[in-house]
Design a protein around this motif. Structure first.
Motif, PDB file in Angstrom:
ATOM      1  N   LYS A   1      -3.655  -5.877  -3.766  1.00 49.52           N
ATOM      2  CA  LYS A   1      -3.812  -4.519  -3.206  1.00 49.52           C
ATOM      3  C   LYS A   1      -5.220  -4.373  -2.630  1.00 49.52           C
TER       4      LYS A   1
ATOM      5  N   PHE B   1       2.068   1.910  -3.501  1.00 49.87           N
ATOM      6  CA  PHE B   1       1.023   2.423  -4.382  1.00 49.87           C
ATOM      7  C   PHE B   1       0.582   3.845  -4.001  1.00 49.87           C
ATOM      8  N   TYR B   2       0.234   4.040  -2.736  1.00 48.42           N
ATOM      9  CA  TYR B   2      -0.372   5.316  -2.346  1.00 48.42           C
ATOM     10  C   TYR B   2       0.640   6.377  -1.938  1.00 48.42           C
ATOM     11  N   TYR B   3       1.739   5.995  -1.341  1.00 48.65           N
ATOM     12  CA  TYR B   3       2.700   6.993  -0.861  1.00 48.65           C
ATOM     13  C   TYR B   3       3.792   7.261  -1.908  1.00 48.65           C
TER      14      TYR B   3
ATOM     15  N   THR C   1       4.612   4.530   6.693  1.00 46.64           N
ATOM     16  CA  THR C   1       5.772   4.982   5.932  1.00 46.64           C
ATOM     17  C   THR C   1       6.688   5.836   6.806  1.00 46.64           C
TER      18      THR C   1
ATOM     19  N   VAL D   1      -1.384   4.312   6.149  1.00 44.48           N
ATOM     20  CA  VAL D   1      -0.282   4.014   5.222  1.00 44.48           C
ATOM     21  C   VAL D   1       0.796   5.087   5.365  1.00 44.48           C
TER      22      VAL D   1
ATOM     23  N   LEU E   1       0.837  -1.204   0.000  1.00 42.23           N
ATOM     24  CA  LEU E   1       0.000   0.000   0.000  1.00 42.23           C
ATOM     25  C   LEU E   1       0.873   1.255   0.000  1.00 42.23           C
ATOM     26  N   GLN E   2       2.008   1.179   0.696  1.00 38.38           N
ATOM     27  CA  GLN E   2       2.950   2.306   0.699  1.00 38.38           C
ATOM     28  C   GLN E   2       3.461   2.580  -0.725  1.00 38.38           C
TER      29      GLN E   2
END
Lengths: 180, 87
Positions: A157, A131-133, B55, B51, A128-129
């Motif tokens: 995902k 993809f989204y971050y 991070t 998320v 998820l990191q």
């Protein structure tokens, strides 16, 4: 071979270089505020993360120097975390324009969920990191995580999102309140 | 309860500003009347926040490793900082 020489610094290399350059300035500020070496380290790490996010998401941002920016954020963090009196910390005109993201500090509920995910959902969170971050494409995620094709990565995902959502539901964060 | 994938796609596009003005207006109106969509949006916001927080924690681990390295092999500037706090 040229590719290697011209490759932009990785995030880790940037962190390292900035650490050596900016930590002493933040540490001197914390020392002046009668903080400990540990305080200096904690404040500096948070300031680095805020700085990195702001400059990555807004590359057009202008500022005097990276050190000045990081010290400015550190001052705001100190004001927030140690409830220091605003009069004791002098913020110059540039520093006064800086701010800490509203979502930087988590609620106790959010912290609990995060700890569960760190133990039982690392692969999902990394995906998820990415993809989204990091905003990586499904193609590069497919190769990075070793999926057979983008379809499998997309399904994974989706499953990961469901996993996080279920945890949030179980822990009954008052998510209805967060709607605009 | 499963999240409908159509709703999720709409929410993702809404949050990343990818809806056209028309789509956006329809979406905002639907949020008011559609409970499921409202819930999907709220949950997705929370998910994205987690998320981001995950991070940040990974980045903190990297920073801790750099700190440890500097403690083991301090640069002259880092040594000065250490001296400052030992007074």
């Amino acid at each position: 071979m040229d590719n290697i020489a011209e490759a932009p610094p990785t995030q880790e290399e940037r962190f390292k270089e900035l650490y050596e350059r900016a930590f002493p300035a933040v540490a001197r500020f914390v020392n002046k505020m009668n903080g400990s070496f540990q305080d200096a380290k904690d404040i500096f790490h948070d300031a680095m993360i805020v700085f990195y996010e702001k400059t990555t998401h807004q590359p057009s941002l202008t500022y005097r120097s990276e050190e000045a920016y990081i010290v400015g954020i550190a001052k705001h963090l100190w004001l927030l975390q140690y409830k220091a009196d605003r009069d004791t910390i002098a913020l110059d005109a540039f520093e006064a324009t800086l701010s800490i993201p509203a979502d930087y500090f988590l609620s106790p509920d959010q912290n609990k969920i995060l700890r569960i995910l760190e133990h039982a959902g690392r692969k999902c969170m990394s995906l998820l990191q990415a993809f989204y971050y990091d905003k990586k494409s499904m193609q590069s995620i497919t190769s990075q995580f070793g999926y057979t094709n983008t379809r499998t990565a997309t399904v994974q995902k989706y499953k990961c999102l469901e996993k996080v959502r279920n945890l949030i539901r179980e822990r009954s964060i008052a998510y209805e309140d967060l709607i605009d | 309860m499963k999240t409908s994938s159509t709703n999720l796609r709409q929410v993702e596009r809404y949050l990343s500003n990818k809806l056209s003005l028309g789509e956006r207006l329809v979406f905002v109106a639907r949020i008011i009347i559609d409970h499921d969509l409202r819930q999907t949006l709220a949950l997705h916001r929370q998910t994205l926040l987690l998320v981001k927080a995950y991070t940040r924690k990974q980045q903190k681990k990297q920073l801790n490793a750099i700190h440890q390295e500097l403690l083991n092999q301090p640069t002259p500037e880092f040594q000065q900082v250490l001296t400052l706090f030992s007074k």
